[in-house]
Design an enzyme around this catalytic site. Structure first.
Site, PDB file in Angstrom:
ATOM      1  N   ALA A  57       0.946  -1.352   0.023  1.00  0.00           N
ATOM      2  CA  ALA A  57      -0.046   0.114  -0.010  1.00  0.00           C
ATOM      3  C   ALA A  57       0.836   1.261   0.019  1.00  0.00           C
ATOM      4  O   ALA A  57       2.084   1.207   0.266  1.00  0.00           O
ATOM      5  CB  ALA A  57      -0.959  -0.031   1.101  1.00  0.00           C
ATOM      6  N   LYS A  74      -3.884   3.054  -2.569  1.00  0.00           N
ATOM      7  CA  LYS A  74      -2.840   2.058  -3.269  1.00  0.00           C
ATOM      8  C   LYS A  74      -3.102   2.653  -4.758  1.00  0.00           C
ATOM      9  O   LYS A  74      -3.721   3.366  -4.944  1.00  0.00           O
ATOM     10  CB  LYS A  74      -3.474   0.527  -3.260  1.00  0.00           C
ATOM     11  CG  LYS A  74      -3.246  -0.055  -1.953  1.00  0.00           C
ATOM     12  CD  LYS A  74      -4.044  -1.442  -1.897  1.00  0.00           C
ATOM     13  CE  LYS A  74      -3.391  -2.263  -3.133  1.00  0.00           C
ATOM     14  NZ  LYS A  74      -2.190  -2.320  -3.161  1.00  0.00           N
ATOM     15  N   GLY A  90       1.493   1.970  -8.476  1.00  0.00           N
ATOM     16  CA  GLY A  90       1.648   0.907  -9.585  1.00  0.00           C
ATOM     17  C   GLY A  90       0.610   0.784 -10.515  1.00  0.00           C
ATOM     18  O   GLY A  90       0.895   0.063 -11.661  1.00  0.00           O
ATOM     19  N   GLU A 105      -6.232  -5.420  -8.091  1.00  0.00           N
ATOM     20  CA  GLU A 105      -5.937  -5.611  -6.900  1.00  0.00           C
ATOM     21  C   GLU A 105      -7.284  -5.477  -5.931  1.00  0.00           C
ATOM     22  O   GLU A 105      -7.503  -6.405  -4.971  1.00  0.00           O
ATOM     23  CB  GLU A 105      -4.911  -4.392  -6.393  1.00  0.00           C
ATOM     24  CG  GLU A 105      -3.534  -4.500  -6.845  1.00  0.00           C
ATOM     25  CD  GLU A 105      -2.492  -3.470  -6.623  1.00  0.00           C
ATOM     26  OE1 GLU A 105      -2.979  -2.375  -6.362  1.00  0.00           O
ATOM     27  OE2 GLU A 105      -1.386  -3.636  -6.760  1.00  0.00           O
TER      28      GLU A 105
HETATM   29  O1  DER Z   1       0.344  -0.132  -6.635  1.00  0.00           O
HETATM   30  C1  DER Z   1       0.155  -0.662  -5.494  1.00  0.00           C
HETATM   31  O2  DER Z   1      -0.936  -0.471  -5.035  1.00  0.00           O
HETATM   32  C2  DER Z   1       1.338  -1.181  -4.724  1.00  0.00           C
HETATM   33  O3  DER Z   1       0.918  -2.023  -3.957  1.00  0.00           O
HETATM   34  C3  DER Z   1       1.946   0.043  -3.905  1.00  0.00           C
HETATM   35  O4  DER Z   1       0.926   0.781  -3.304  1.00  0.00           O
HETATM   36  C4  DER Z   1       2.930  -0.213  -2.881  1.00  0.00           C
HETATM   37  O5  DER Z   1       4.081  -0.500  -3.686  1.00  0.00           O
HETATM   38  P1  DER Z   1       5.523  -0.465  -2.948  1.00  0.00           P
HETATM   39  O6  DER Z   1       5.381  -1.877  -2.021  1.00  0.00           O
HETATM   40  O7  DER Z   1       6.417  -0.746  -3.831  1.00  0.00           O
HETATM   41  O8  DER Z   1       5.552   0.439  -1.866  1.00  0.00           O
END
Ligand code: DER
Length: 215
Positions: A84, A95, A98, A104
């Site tokens: 997250a 979230k 990415g 998700e």
């Molecule tokens: O894109 C997403 O939802 C990922 O889970 C992001 O929120 C967290 O990415 P990280 O683990 O690289 O910080």
């Protein structure tokens, strides 16, 4: 370091894997470390595990690790893990940095148990204080969605630019992504965003119960 703490929660997730599990796999760097650790355990203990990936990137990672994948057409996940960008005291999440938040949220909703793995840099007192809320929008609905978001108090709306190509990001599902800052995010904001015609999904998670693992 936050790499060490990410690795710690990744190993906590790998410890949960049992033979026969159907596991929903989130996206991002923390989920990546977790699926690497899971791949090791599957190989070492010759476990039968199926993964349901949430993005092209994590699907490719599973296949590179030799972890067979399946989909919601065949199975409901026994459990799900993901990272997250923000976690508030009510366990509401932002979230989608990415860009994979549609699948998700879908796979998280379909799963019995959800684990969110973060280092403590993700903990916030007020949701939205560090990250914008990503909103996935049907491409030609851009103007309609922006107008709807402004009515909800959006103070800044950025069409997420791509880096490897000209023009905006095209999401996993062929849509656009707006990164939206709001004056205030109340507990119904996830639903209000969803009600805007043309909005596919947002990265605001206020209604998916999850256990937060913080390293
Ligand atoms: O894109 C997403 O939802 C990922 O889970 C992001 O929120 C967290 O990415 P990280 O683990 O690289 O910080």
């Amino acid at each position: 370091s936050n790499r060490e703490s990410k690795q710690k929660v990744a190993e906590q997730i790998a410890a949960k894997v049992k033979d026969g599990d159907i596991i929903g796999v989130g996206s991002g760097s923390t989920s990546y470390l977790a699926i690497l650790a899971i791949g090791e355990k599957i190989k070492a203990e010759k476990l039968n595990v199926l993964a349901i990936p949430t993005s092209v990137e994590i699907a490719l990672t599973c296949s590179n690790l030799g972890i067979p994948t399946t989909s919601l057409y065949e199975y409901k996940p026994d459990w799900y893990f993901d990272g997250a960008d923000e976690v508030d005291p009510n366990k509401h999440l932002i979230k989608g940095r990415g860009g994979a938040m549609f699948k998700e949220k879908l796979i998280m909703t379909a799963s019995e148990r959800n684990y969110i793995i973060v280092d403590n840099s993700k903990l916030v007192d007020v949701i939205g204080s560090k990250f914008p809320v990503p909103v996935e929008v049907f491409p030609s609905a851009l103007m309609v969605a922006e107008a709807g978001l402004k009515k909800l108090g959006a103070t800044e709306i950025v069409l997420r630019p791509a880096t490897g190509k000209d023009g905006p990001i095209i999401s996993e599902n062929g849509n656009l992504i707006l990164d939206v800052k709001f004056e205030h995010i109340d507990k119904d904001m996830e639903y209000k965003i969803k009600c805007i015609t043309g909005v596919i999904e947002s990265g605001l998670f206020q209604n998916q119960p999850a256990e937060i693992l913080v390293a």
